[in-house]
Design an enzyme around this catalytic site. Structure first.
Site, PDB file in Angstrom:
ATOM      1  N   HIS A 131       1.331  -0.696  -0.113  1.00  0.00           N
ATOM      2  CA  HIS A 131      -0.258   0.435  -0.109  1.00  0.00           C
ATOM      3  C   HIS A 131       1.051   1.208   0.006  1.00  0.00           C
ATOM      4  CE1 HIS A 131      -4.075   2.794   1.310  1.00  0.00           C
ATOM      5  NE2 HIS A 131      -2.999   3.498   2.138  1.00  0.00           N
ATOM      6  N   GLU A 132       1.778   1.117   0.239  1.00  0.00           N
ATOM      7  CA  GLU A 132       2.163   2.396   0.963  1.00  0.00           C
ATOM      8  C   GLU A 132       3.820   2.507   0.200  1.00  0.00           C
ATOM      9  OE1 GLU A 132       2.254   5.017   3.150  1.00  0.00           O
ATOM     10  OE2 GLU A 132       0.671   3.488   4.274  1.00  0.00           O
ATOM     11  N   HIS A 135       0.991   4.247  -3.121  1.00  0.00           N
ATOM     12  CA  HIS A 135       1.873   5.617  -2.994  1.00  0.00           C
ATOM     13  C   HIS A 135       2.830   6.441  -3.052  1.00  0.00           C
ATOM     14  CE1 HIS A 135      -1.865   6.609  -0.654  1.00  0.00           C
ATOM     15  NE2 HIS A 135      -1.221   5.574   0.218  1.00  0.00           N
ATOM     16  N   GLU A 191      -6.531   6.693  -1.967  1.00  0.00           N
ATOM     17  CA  GLU A 191      -6.486   5.517  -1.029  1.00  0.00           C
ATOM     18  C   GLU A 191      -6.414   3.923  -1.351  1.00  0.00           C
ATOM     19  OE1 GLU A 191      -4.819   4.933   2.398  1.00  0.00           O
ATOM     20  OE2 GLU A 191      -4.641   7.411   1.886  1.00  0.00           O
TER      21      GLU A 191
END
Length: 259
Positions: A131-132, A135, A191
Site C-alpha cells: 500500500h505504502e 503511494h 487511497e
C-alpha cells in the site's frame, strides 16, 4: 499515508491527479527534488532516532519487515514509471504508534507498533508495505504538494498535527512523515489506488493477497480505540474491505500463477 487533493475542491476536482502533479512541478517540487529532500530527511531522522535509542536495526520485528521489503523491491521497481530510480532504504522506529509510510524515492519507515500491536503476519506486513510503496511509486505526495499550492496550505499544518501522534519521536521523524502527508488525508481515490496497487504488488511478490483483508479487519477493530494513524481519514473500513474483495480474484490469479 494521506494526501491533500481534497482541498480547493472545485479547482482540484477539475485538475485531478495529473493536474496536481503538474502544479507541483511548476512550484519546484519535481520528482528529483522531492526524492532528494526525502533522502536528506530520512538520513536526519535515522541519525536522530539512533541518538535517542529509538532506531531498531536488529530485533525480530526489524528482520521481518526488512525481509518483506527486500522481497518486494524488485516488483516495486517494475512498477516505477516516475523516470527516477528509487534508492530503497528502511528505518524501523521503536514506538507503540501504529503507522508506516514510504517517502519519495523509496524511503520506508515502519513504527514497530503497527506490527507488534496488531500481531501482523509477514503477508499482512506485505499488505502495509505494498500500500505504502504504491503511494510512493505513484507520487501521491507530489499530488499533495500541488494541491497545497492551489490552496495556499502550508506544509507546517501537517507537522502541527503529527506532533500529537508521533509517539514521542523526534522532530526529524515528524518532518519526514509530513512530506508524505501525515495529518493531511489522501483523497479517497488515491487511497483506493494504493489499496489496489498494493494488493497486486504483494501478489507479484508471492504474498497471499487475502492477507490484505485480514490486515484491514484487524485495523478496523482498533479504529476509534487508539487505532492506527495509518487508518485515520481513509475510506470507511467496510468500503475498503468490499473493494479489496472485488479485486481479490485478479490478485489471487497473479499469486497462484507463481506457485
Amino acid at each position: 499515508m494521506k494526501v491533500a487533493c481534497i482541498f480547493g475542491v472545485a479547482v482540484v476536482a477539475t485538475l485531478g491527479l495529473n493536474g496536481c502533479t503538474t502544479i507541483a512541478d511548476m512550484a519546484g517540487a519535481d520528482s528529483a527534488t522531492l526524492n532528494a529532500s526525502a533522502a536528506q530527511g530520512f538520513t536526519k531522522m535515522r541519525q536522530e532516532a539512533q541518538q535517542k535509542g529509538q532506531l531498531d536495526t536488529s530485533s525480530s520485528t526489524y528482520k521481518r519487515i526488512n525481509t518483506v521489503m527486500l522481497r518486494m523491491i524488485p516488483y516495486a521497481n517494475q512498477m516505477n514509471q516516475t523516470g527516477h530510480p528509487f534508492s530503497w532504504q528502511l528505518a524501523v522506529l521503536k514506538s507503540d504508534t501504529m503507522n508506516a509510510y514510504v517517502a519519495p524515492g523509496g524511503k520506508v519507515v515502519f513504527y514497530s507498533g503497527i506490527v507488534n500491536r496488531l500481531n501482523l503476519t509477514d503477508a499482512e506486513i506485505a499488505a502495509v508495505m505494498g500500500h505504502e510503496m504504491t503511494h510512493a511509486l505513484e507520487e501521491h505526495s507530489k499530488n499533495k504538494v500541488g494541491a497545497e499550492v492551489l490552496t495556499n496550505l502550508a506544509l507546517g499544518i501537517g507537522k502541527s498535527y503529527v506532533g500529537d501522534v508521533g509517539g514521542g519521536l523526534g522532530g526529524a521523524a515528524l518532518d519526514l512523515g509530513s512530506q508524505v502527508g501525515v495529518g493531511l488525508p489522501y483523497s479517497r481515490s488515491l487511497e483506493s489506488r494504493a489499496d489496489y496497487g498494493g494488493l497486486m504488488l504483494m501478489a507479484k511478490a508471492g504474498y497471499n493477497p487475502q492477507a490484505a483483508i485480514t490486515l484491514w479487519t484487524k485495523m478496523s477493530k482498533m479504529d476509534g480505540a487508539g487505532g492506527p494513524v495509518f487508518l485515520s481519514t481513509h475510506p470507511s473500513n467496510q468500503e475498503r474491505i468490499d473493494a479489496m474483495e472485488r479485486n481479490l480474484p485478479a490478485a489471487m490469479a497473479i499469486y497462484n500463477s507463481r506457485r
